[in-house]
Enzyme design. Structure first.
Site, PDB file in Angstrom:
ATOM      1  N   TYR A 121       0.832  -1.205   0.000  1.00  0.00           N
ATOM      2  CA  TYR A 121       0.000   0.000   0.000  1.00  0.00           C
ATOM      3  C   TYR A 121       0.868   1.257   0.000  1.00  0.00           C
ATOM      4  O   TYR A 121       0.648   2.179  -0.799  1.00  0.00           O
ATOM      5  CB  TYR A 121      -0.923  -0.016   1.219  1.00  0.00           C
ATOM      6  N   VAL A 153      -9.455   8.022   7.374  1.00  0.00           N
ATOM      7  CA  VAL A 153     -10.783   8.506   7.009  1.00  0.00           C
ATOM      8  C   VAL A 153     -11.800   7.399   7.286  1.00  0.00           C
ATOM      9  O   VAL A 153     -11.537   6.219   7.033  1.00  0.00           O
ATOM     10  CB  VAL A 153     -10.837   8.902   5.517  1.00  0.00           C
TER      11      VAL A 153
END
Length: 238
Positions: free
Chosen positions: A134, A167
């Site tokens: 990632y 988030v």
């Protein structure tokens, strides 16, 4: 109300992508969304298929693009499955490159200029343990943005990245569940820890990121290109 322009959101089925689609509409844009999982008016799109991405770009002929497609894998590098690594890079970086190329072609042909925003991550600015694929994909995305931005200046096409912190999205919820299972902790405890990354003391809402993405596509930021804008509530501060 006059239309600000035509906008495309790739990855519009996710938390941030869906918020971008709504924010574009609220700002007067004609917004079209695409996602691997079609539904709710979204176009079906596999970002790992360059021909499909090119077809979508030609169909929407957008003035603005937000690339919000993404996936994540959390595991130690010594245990990383090459197929998992390849999938993360294929969606997060290769797909972004396909979109940059396809929308550059349509925007150049249209002669109207344009704007592209790609969702990187705070983890692409500062690496994290157990997330090598990632982090690599999101760091690579920043390099892609800087290169494409330099190329497209003569065509009045601006290209920027946004680097969110943590988030509240389905993807982060799944990450939290995975950490909780692996470490034998409660999901609530893990979630509270994610809220306290760096100097941050909370989890961001998708709309907070979406508003920055949409603003970067508008005239108020006409002089900004090649930038990576953190939207992280202090995640990168220590």
């Amino acid at each position: 109300m006059s239309v600000a322009g035509r906008a495309a959101v790739i990855g519009a089925g996710g938390g941030i992508g869906r918020a971008c689609l709504a924010t574009f509409a609220d700002a007067g844009w004609e917004a079209t969304g695409a996602d691997l999982h079609a539904g709710d008016g979204l176009h079906p799109l596999d970002v790992t298929d360059p021909e499909a991405v090119d077809g979508f770009a030609r169909q929407v002929d957008a003035d603005a693009l937000v690339y919000a497609a993404g996936t994540v894998a959390t595991m130690p590098v010594a245990e990383t499955d090459p197929a998992v690594w390849r999938r993360v890079l294929a969606v997060n970086l290769d797909g972004a490159a396909h979109a940059a190329a396809a929308f550059a072609r349509t925007m150049i042909a249209g002669g109207r200029g344009g704007a592209m925003v790609f969702l990187s991550s705070a983890a692409g600015v500062r690496g994290e343990a157990n997330a090598s694929a990632y982090c690599a994909s999101k760091a690579g995305l920043i390099g892609l943005v800087e290169s494409v931005a330099a190329e497209l200046v003569p065509h009045r096409i601006r290209v920027n990245a946004v680097a969110p912190g943590n988030v509240d999205t389905p993807m982060l919820r799944e990450v939290a569940r995975g950490i909780a299972r692996a470490e034998g902790r409660s999901e609530a405890e893990v979630w509270a820890g994610l809220a306290r990354t760096g100097a941050a003391d909370r989890i961001l809402a998708p709309g907070e990121v979406a508003r920055v993405c949409v603003a970067l596509c508008g005239d108020a930021f006409s002089g900004v290109t090649g930038a990576t804008v953190p939207v992280d509530a202090g995640y990168l501060l220590s």
